[in-house]
Design a protein around this motif. Structure first.
Motif, PDB file in Angstrom:
ATOM      1  N   GLU A 100     -67.538  68.130-103.309  1.00  0.00           N
ATOM      2  CA  GLU A 100     -66.939  68.904-102.227  1.00  0.00           C
ATOM      3  C   GLU A 100     -67.499  68.381-100.901  1.00  0.00           C
ATOM      4  O   GLU A 100     -68.643  67.925-100.849  1.00  0.00           O
ATOM      5  N   ILE A 101     -66.714  68.479 -99.856  1.00  0.00           N
ATOM      6  CA  ILE A 101     -67.173  68.158 -98.502  1.00  0.00           C
ATOM      7  C   ILE A 101     -67.153  69.467 -97.714  1.00  0.00           C
ATOM      8  O   ILE A 101     -66.098  70.097 -97.566  1.00  0.00           O
ATOM      9  N   VAL A 102     -68.337  69.878 -97.218  1.00  0.00           N
ATOM     10  CA  VAL A 102     -68.462  71.193 -96.586  1.00  0.00           C
ATOM     11  C   VAL A 102     -69.040  71.061 -95.179  1.00  0.00           C
ATOM     12  O   VAL A 102     -69.615  70.028 -94.814  1.00  0.00           O
ATOM     13  N   ASP A 132     -61.652  70.838 -93.675  1.00  0.00           N
ATOM     14  CA  ASP A 132     -60.264  70.432 -93.859  1.00  0.00           C
ATOM     15  C   ASP A 132     -60.205  69.011 -94.429  1.00  0.00           C
ATOM     16  O   ASP A 132     -61.114  68.200 -94.193  1.00  0.00           O
ATOM     17  N   PRO A 133     -59.152  68.669 -95.166  1.00  0.00           N
ATOM     18  CA  PRO A 133     -59.025  67.326 -95.739  1.00  0.00           C
ATOM     19  C   PRO A 133     -59.179  66.241 -94.679  1.00  0.00           C
ATOM     20  O   PRO A 133     -58.568  66.316 -93.605  1.00  0.00           O
ATOM     21  N   ALA A 174     -66.433  61.938 -96.001  1.00  0.00           N
ATOM     22  CA  ALA A 174     -65.123  62.560 -95.834  1.00  0.00           C
ATOM     23  C   ALA A 174     -64.220  62.095 -96.970  1.00  0.00           C
ATOM     24  O   ALA A 174     -64.397  60.993 -97.508  1.00  0.00           O
ATOM     25  N   VAL A 175     -63.259  62.930 -97.318  1.00  0.00           N
ATOM     26  CA  VAL A 175     -62.308  62.585 -98.381  1.00  0.00           C
ATOM     27  C   VAL A 175     -61.249  61.638 -97.833  1.00  0.00           C
ATOM     28  O   VAL A 175     -60.754  61.808 -96.711  1.00  0.00           O
ATOM     29  N   LEU A 176     -60.915  60.625 -98.617  1.00  0.00           N
ATOM     30  CA  LEU A 176     -59.817  59.719 -98.291  1.00  0.00           C
ATOM     31  C   LEU A 176     -58.554  60.197 -98.998  1.00  0.00           C
ATOM     32  O   LEU A 176     -58.610  60.606-100.166  1.00  0.00           O
ATOM     33  N   PRO A 177     -57.411  60.130 -98.352  1.00  0.00           N
ATOM     34  CA  PRO A 177     -56.172  60.556 -99.019  1.00  0.00           C
ATOM     35  C   PRO A 177     -55.699  59.524-100.033  1.00  0.00           C
ATOM     36  O   PRO A 177     -56.032  58.346 -99.950  1.00  0.00           O
ATOM     37  N   GLY A 178     -54.938  59.980-100.991  1.00  0.00           N
ATOM     38  CA  GLY A 178     -54.294  59.070-101.930  1.00  0.00           C
ATOM     39  C   GLY A 178     -55.224  58.542-103.005  1.00  0.00           C
ATOM     40  O   GLY A 178     -56.361  58.970-103.162  1.00  0.00           O
ATOM     41  N   GLN A 179     -54.693  57.580-103.746  1.00  0.00           N
ATOM     42  CA  GLN A 179     -55.360  57.005-104.912  1.00  0.00           C
ATOM     43  C   GLN A 179     -55.796  55.578-104.615  1.00  0.00           C
ATOM     44  O   GLN A 179     -55.192  54.879-103.808  1.00  0.00           O
ATOM     45  N   SER A 180     -56.860  55.138-105.269  1.00  0.00           N
ATOM     46  CA  SER A 180     -57.337  53.774-105.070  1.00  0.00           C
ATOM     47  C   SER A 180     -56.287  52.762-105.514  1.00  0.00           C
ATOM     48  O   SER A 180     -55.637  52.941-106.545  1.00  0.00           O
TER      49      SER A 180
END
Length: 407
Positions: free
Chosen positions: A254-256, A265-266, A293-299
């Motif tokens: 999780e990113i908090v 937020d994403p 931070a979260v990256l969108p999408g798939q590798s």
């Protein structure tokens, strides 16, 4: 030689991963809830209600300071392990001191998934330059290499001439260690006229700066990095796509908002909080103090789990220098050791692809040599020391200033 796949979990469909998590996560929460370390914090939690990562946000965060406080001579793992201390294969001591357990077999820290993603496997000889003394990094990568069928040269740290000799004589094909030390080995090999066969490198314990990675590319060495800790094992890792870090399938990330348990937020930068699915050591919402931070999408490589950007600094001023944490409290201890020292500031930079550390000490007098041994004793690293006049250091609250560029 074609490298075999590891356990295949990283290729699951998102639906398949969610179904597996709906079974494994409640079991992990139930196991943790029964432990003395979680007796208060998880007492009112219904494990059957925690079936997905989003549900973890209602649970309290466990900080490393809390883990350390809970550890006592009578209870050295703080009541957070499902095995008795003597039932573990290994016991480690990290700075603090903090104690962590480990087990032989089945790639307990899951590092094998990273090595497999880096193309290391049967037919490779891994020169493992992580330390085998007290801290677990050496055995973490040793276990991962053996899990993918590679042989290991347990080189540890230092003795660079012997490292070069062994690499040349044995024909080691892969390096494991901190990002900077491989360059030291390669440069020394060039000085000695030795041509090494290392073509792959797996690194951790410090930032892999783009310029250093490019230098390795120019030398014909594909270098990938992972994010792992002594407490949690593998958290995330690069693949050949080099497009962010893929979260390991043995943890939930999780990113908090720093200092809280509230998800950001994403795409927003925040503190990395990790829940491990390791049944021997079920750390629930463990706050790492690291930022990402979260990256969108798939590798692009096809692995399907969530990706993060990698290490983006610390929630506090703690930073890593040459693979070792330097913490504000260590700087405070340096100041407290000398009554005529007003304050100190650690400045971290890069020079010739190596970390450099300068310690500026604001004092009423004294030669820098009077403080050199204390700096090494308290910060555990050699550093250049400068003594400056009272009032010379900025009053901005910064005691560790990191000048390195991570992009």
């Amino acid at each position: 030689m074609r490298k075999k796949k590891h356990d295949g979990l990283e290729w699951r469909s998102p639906d398949g991963r969610a179904e597996d998590l709906a079974t494994s996560l409640p079991l992990q929460i139930r196991a943790a809830r029964a432990l003395p370390g979680y007796a208060d914090s998880l007492a009112d939690v219904d494990p059957d209600a925690v079936t997905e990562a989003a549900a973890l946000a209602t649970l309290p965060v466990l900080r490393k300071s809390g883990l350390g406080t809970a550890q006592t001579p009578d209870n050295p793992l703080g009541g957070f392990a499902t095995r008795a201390v003597h039932e573990f294969s290994y016991l480690f001591q990290s700075p603090g001191p903090l104690y962590e357990p480990g087990m032989i077999g089945e790639d307990w820290w899951r590092i094998g998934r990273f090595l497999q993603a880096a193309g290391i496997g049967a037919g490779d000889i891994v020169q493992n330059c992580f330390g085998y003394h007290l801290t677990p990094a050496g055995l973490m990568f040793d276990s991962g290499a053996r899990a993918v069928g590679a042989a290991v040269l347990p080189a540890g740290t230092g003795q660079t001439d012997l490292q070069v000799r062994a690499a040349a004589d044995l024909g080691t094909t892969a390096y494991a260690g901190t990002p900077d030390y491989l360059k030291i080995i390669l440069d020394r090999a060039a000085e000695l006229g030795e041509r090494l066969k290392i073509t792959r490198a797996v690194v951790s314990g410090g930032a892999l700066f783009p310029s250093l990675r490019q230098e390795y590319d120019d030398r014909g060495i594909a270098c990938l990095q992972c994010y792992a800790t002594a407490d949690l094992g593998l958290i995330a890792y690069e693949s050949e796509a080099r497009d962010g870090m893929i979260v390991d399938d043995g943890v939930i990330v999780e990113i908090v908002t720093p200092g809280t348990g509230d998800p950001v937020d994403p795409g927003e930068v925040g503190e990395v909080v990790v829940t491990t699915l390791n049944p021997d050591y079920p750390l629930i919402r463990f706050a790492t103090g690291d930022m990402s931070a979260v990256l969108p999408g798939q590798s692009p490589c096809g692995r399907t789990n969530m990706r993060i950007k990698g290490w983006m600094g610390r929630a506090d001023q703690t930073t890593k220098v040459k693979g070792m944490f330097v913490r504000p409290e260590q700087v405070a201890a340096l100041v407290a050791r000398h009554k005529h020292v007003h304050r100190a500031r650690v400045i971290v930079s890069r020079e010739n692809e190596m970390d450099q550390m300068l310690v500026r000490i604001e004092a009423e007098g004294g030669d820098w040599t009077a403080y050199e041994d204390d700096v090494h004793d308290l910060l555990k690293l050699r550093a250049r020391v400068e003594v400056v006049a009272p009032g010379a250091l900025p009053r901005d609250g910064i005691v560790i200033e990191d000048l390195r560029k991570y992009d």
